[in-house]
Design a protein around this motif. Sequence first.
Motif, short mmCIF file in Angstrom:
data_model
loop_
_atom_site.label_atom_id
_atom_site.label_comp_id
_atom_site.label_asym_id
_atom_site.label_seq_id
_atom_site.Cartn_x
_atom_site.Cartn_y
_atom_site.Cartn_z
N GLU A 32 65.84 -85.45 -24.82
CA GLU A 32 65.38 -85.06 -23.48
C GLU A 32 65.12 -83.55 -23.41
O GLU A 32 64.16 -83.11 -22.76
N THR A 33 65.93 -82.75 -24.08
CA THR A 33 65.74 -81.30 -24.11
C THR A 33 64.44 -80.94 -24.82
O THR A 33 63.66 -80.12 -24.33
N LYS A 34 64.19 -81.58 -25.98
CA LYS A 34 62.96 -81.32 -26.72
C LYS A 34 61.74 -81.73 -25.90
O LYS A 34 60.73 -81.02 -25.88
N ILE A 38 58.60 -79.32 -24.57
CA ILE A 38 57.18 -79.62 -24.81
C ILE A 38 56.42 -79.69 -23.50
O ILE A 38 55.32 -79.15 -23.36
N GLU A 39 57.01 -80.35 -22.50
CA GLU A 39 56.36 -80.48 -21.20
C GLU A 39 56.19 -79.12 -20.53
O GLU A 39 55.15 -78.82 -19.95
N ALA A 40 57.21 -78.27 -20.62
CA ALA A 40 57.12 -76.94 -20.02
C ALA A 40 56.07 -76.10 -20.72
O ALA A 40 55.31 -75.38 -20.06
N ALA A 41 55.99 -76.20 -22.04
CA ALA A 41 54.98 -75.45 -22.79
C ALA A 41 53.58 -75.92 -22.44
O ALA A 41 52.65 -75.12 -22.36
N GLU A 64 46.53 -78.03 -31.21
CA GLU A 64 47.97 -77.85 -31.01
C GLU A 64 48.48 -78.82 -29.95
O GLU A 64 49.55 -79.42 -30.10
N ARG A 65 47.73 -78.96 -28.89
CA ARG A 65 48.13 -79.85 -27.79
C ARG A 65 48.19 -81.30 -28.25
O ARG A 65 49.10 -82.04 -27.89
N ILE A 66 47.23 -81.71 -29.06
CA ILE A 66 47.23 -83.08 -29.59
C ILE A 66 48.49 -83.31 -30.43
O ILE A 66 49.14 -84.35 -30.33
#
Length: 123
Positions: A32-34, A38-41, A64-66
């Motif tokens: 969940e932290t990872k 990713i979501e925040a980035a 990168e997004r993919i």
Amino acid sequence: MAFRVGTTMEPAGERSDEELAASLVARAVEIETKMAEIEAAAVTAAGGIGFGKRVGEGTNIAVERIGEVAVHDRLIAELVTVRRAQAKLAGGSEGRCDECGVEIPPERLEVLPWAVRCVNCAD
């Protein structure tokens, strides 16, 4: 006989329910932290993508997004498996394959405490 690293002569696969539960909770929190990172980035990066910048920059960001989306999807699948392992532990059916019902080898559970399928069914 294999022994668990970091313990004193405790055979592999002989993990208590409390240890297994703690291991599953720790893995779920880690996933969940990872995912949150990713979501925040992604939110931060979305505000920085624009047109008219150097040639290829937008493509690099898209690639990168993919990659991040693929990692996020893998994490979601793993979290589902961890949650299933938690449910099996709570229901008393841990250590049995969800597909064929055979006992999952202790060595597999030692490496992947959240395994819910035997090696043959996991393929």
